[in-house]
Write a protein that holds these residues in place. Structure first.
Motif, PDB file in Angstrom:
ATOM      1  N   THR A 135       0.847  -0.949   0.159  1.00  0.00           N
ATOM      2  CA  THR A 135      -0.081   0.041  -0.108  1.00  0.00           C
ATOM      3  C   THR A 135       0.862   1.110  -0.007  1.00  0.00           C
ATOM      4  O   THR A 135       1.966   1.062   0.719  1.00  0.00           O
ATOM      5  CB  THR A 135      -0.961  -0.008   1.034  1.00  0.00           C
ATOM      6  OG1 THR A 135      -0.056   0.181   2.231  1.00  0.00           O
ATOM      7  CG2 THR A 135      -1.797  -1.267   1.277  1.00  0.00           C
ATOM      8  N   THR A 190      -6.098   4.128  -3.349  1.00  0.00           N
ATOM      9  CA  THR A 190      -7.500   4.281  -3.456  1.00  0.00           C
ATOM     10  C   THR A 190      -8.116   5.510  -4.024  1.00  0.00           C
ATOM     11  O   THR A 190      -9.229   5.551  -4.765  1.00  0.00           O
ATOM     12  CB  THR A 190      -7.906   3.878  -2.229  1.00  0.00           C
ATOM     13  OG1 THR A 190      -7.852   4.821  -1.376  1.00  0.00           O
ATOM     14  CG2 THR A 190      -7.556   2.268  -1.519  1.00  0.00           C
ATOM     15  N   THR A 234      -4.741   4.313 -10.148  1.00  0.00           N
ATOM     16  CA  THR A 234      -4.763   3.193  -9.648  1.00  0.00           C
ATOM     17  C   THR A 234      -6.213   2.737  -8.921  1.00  0.00           C
ATOM     18  O   THR A 234      -6.637   1.657  -9.169  1.00  0.00           O
ATOM     19  CB  THR A 234      -3.759   3.451  -8.357  1.00  0.00           C
ATOM     20  OG1 THR A 234      -4.036   4.411  -7.450  1.00  0.00           O
ATOM     21  CG2 THR A 234      -2.519   3.649  -9.114  1.00  0.00           C
ATOM     22  N   ALA A 235      -6.590   3.417  -8.176  1.00  0.00           N
ATOM     23  CA  ALA A 235      -8.151   3.081  -7.778  1.00  0.00           C
ATOM     24  C   ALA A 235      -8.103   1.804  -7.100  1.00  0.00           C
ATOM     25  O   ALA A 235      -9.040   1.054  -7.428  1.00  0.00           O
ATOM     26  CB  ALA A 235      -9.125   3.312  -8.705  1.00  0.00           C
ATOM     27  N   THR A 236      -7.196   1.277  -6.392  1.00  0.00           N
ATOM     28  CA  THR A 236      -7.152  -0.003  -5.655  1.00  0.00           C
ATOM     29  C   THR A 236      -6.122  -0.013  -4.321  1.00  0.00           C
ATOM     30  O   THR A 236      -5.611   1.151  -4.149  1.00  0.00           O
ATOM     31  CB  THR A 236      -6.349  -1.231  -6.614  1.00  0.00           C
ATOM     32  OG1 THR A 236      -6.539  -2.383  -5.905  1.00  0.00           O
ATOM     33  CG2 THR A 236      -5.069  -0.915  -7.041  1.00  0.00           C
ATOM     34  N   LEU A 237      -6.266  -0.910  -3.505  1.00  0.00           N
ATOM     35  CA  LEU A 237      -5.883  -0.784  -2.237  1.00  0.00           C
ATOM     36  C   LEU A 237      -4.093  -1.269  -2.414  1.00  0.00           C
ATOM     37  O   LEU A 237      -3.517  -0.478  -1.620  1.00  0.00           O
ATOM     38  CB  LEU A 237      -6.487  -1.712  -1.213  1.00  0.00           C
ATOM     39  CG  LEU A 237      -5.719  -1.945   0.076  1.00  0.00           C
ATOM     40  CD1 LEU A 237      -5.728  -0.370   0.973  1.00  0.00           C
ATOM     41  CD2 LEU A 237      -6.415  -2.925   1.034  1.00  0.00           C
ATOM     42  N   ARG A 238      -4.050  -1.980  -3.111  1.00  0.00           N
ATOM     43  CA  ARG A 238      -2.378  -2.531  -3.218  1.00  0.00           C
ATOM     44  C   ARG A 238      -1.824  -2.533  -4.600  1.00  0.00           C
ATOM     45  O   ARG A 238      -2.793  -2.583  -5.580  1.00  0.00           O
ATOM     46  CB  ARG A 238      -2.355  -3.951  -2.455  1.00  0.00           C
ATOM     47  CG  ARG A 238      -2.536  -3.960  -1.189  1.00  0.00           C
ATOM     48  CD  ARG A 238      -2.503  -5.365  -0.523  1.00  0.00           C
ATOM     49  NE  ARG A 238      -2.891  -5.522   0.766  1.00  0.00           N
ATOM     50  CZ  ARG A 238      -2.116  -5.057   2.148  1.00  0.00           C
ATOM     51  NH1 ARG A 238      -0.834  -4.657   1.659  1.00  0.00           N
ATOM     52  NH2 ARG A 238      -2.617  -4.897   3.088  1.00  0.00           N
ATOM     53  N   PRO A 258      -0.688  -4.206  -7.693  1.00  0.00           N
ATOM     54  CA  PRO A 258      -0.865  -5.490  -8.139  1.00  0.00           C
ATOM     55  C   PRO A 258       0.468  -6.493  -8.281  1.00  0.00           C
ATOM     56  O   PRO A 258       1.347  -5.862  -8.584  1.00  0.00           O
ATOM     57  CB  PRO A 258      -1.610  -5.226  -9.656  1.00  0.00           C
ATOM     58  CG  PRO A 258      -2.030  -4.000  -9.417  1.00  0.00           C
ATOM     59  CD  PRO A 258      -1.058  -3.214  -8.489  1.00  0.00           C
TER      60      PRO A 258
END
Length: 203
Positions: free
Chosen positions: A95, A147, A152-156, A158
């Protein structure tokens, strides 16, 4: 006697030609071998200032494992022929967040020794002047986490991908804008700055 002398001269000439051919062959061979593993690049743009400035020349190594804080050469995320140079900040599974100029990786404060306070302050003042805004309260790195970034809009981060940023955060076009970088897009890792001579440095 004359024939023997001419033969000796011919042998010397052939030996000299053989030596020249051998030297050329060795130089060519070394360049080919080095070309398989190393790249010679010139810096353009200010996104990695003050670590790397326009006009400086660097050597980067291909097929090297990528580590956090490595400076890498990568394919343009825009599909052009240009190469980008950025610093690896987030590794697969991480993160990533910045709050009040502090970097947080996996929730922990993480040092950024490559950022220089004097340069940061100057960069904010320059940005404010160009954008006709006050530098007071301006940030060198705007707050974000993975986030909240549209790219990116994701927690981690990839698997098989990386989050990269330029050291000159105020002007750098990087993962905050174009998203994660696939491992296959990373061409090489910077290992040495050799020009200017008085700025030689290994990375």
């Amino acid at each position: 006697m004359t024939g023997r002398k001419q033969w000796q001269q011919l042998r010397q000439l052939l030996a000299l030609m053989g030596t020249v051919v051998l030297v050329i062959g060795v130089i060519f061979g070394v360049r080919v071998v080095l070309g398989l593993f190393l790249e010679n690049n010139s810096i353009s743009g200010n996104s990695m200032a003050p670590t790397l400035e326009p006009g400086e020349r660097i050597v980067s190594r291909r097929d090297q494992p990528v580590h956090r804080n490595d400076i890498v050469i990568l394919d343009s995320p825009d599909g052009t022929d240009h190469l980008y140079i950025k610093r690896v900040i987030g590794m697969p599974g991480d993160t990533v967040a910045v709050r009040n100029e502090q970097l947080y990786l996996n929730g922990r404060k993480t040092a950024q020794p490559y950022l220089k306070r004097a340069f940061m302050a100057d960069a904010v003042r320059l940005w404010a002047r160009r954008n006709k805004r006050t530098a007071e309260g301006g940030q060198f790195t705007d707050d974000f986490d993975l986030t909240t970034l549209k790219a990116t809009a994701t927690l981690r981060v990839p698997k098989g991908e990386y989050f990269v940023m330029g050291d000159n955060r105020r002007v750098s076009y990087d993962s905050r804008n174009f998203g994660f970088v696939k491992a296959s897009a990373i061409q090489a890792t910077v290992v040495w700055r050799y020009w200017p001579l008085d700025q030689m440095k290994t990375f």
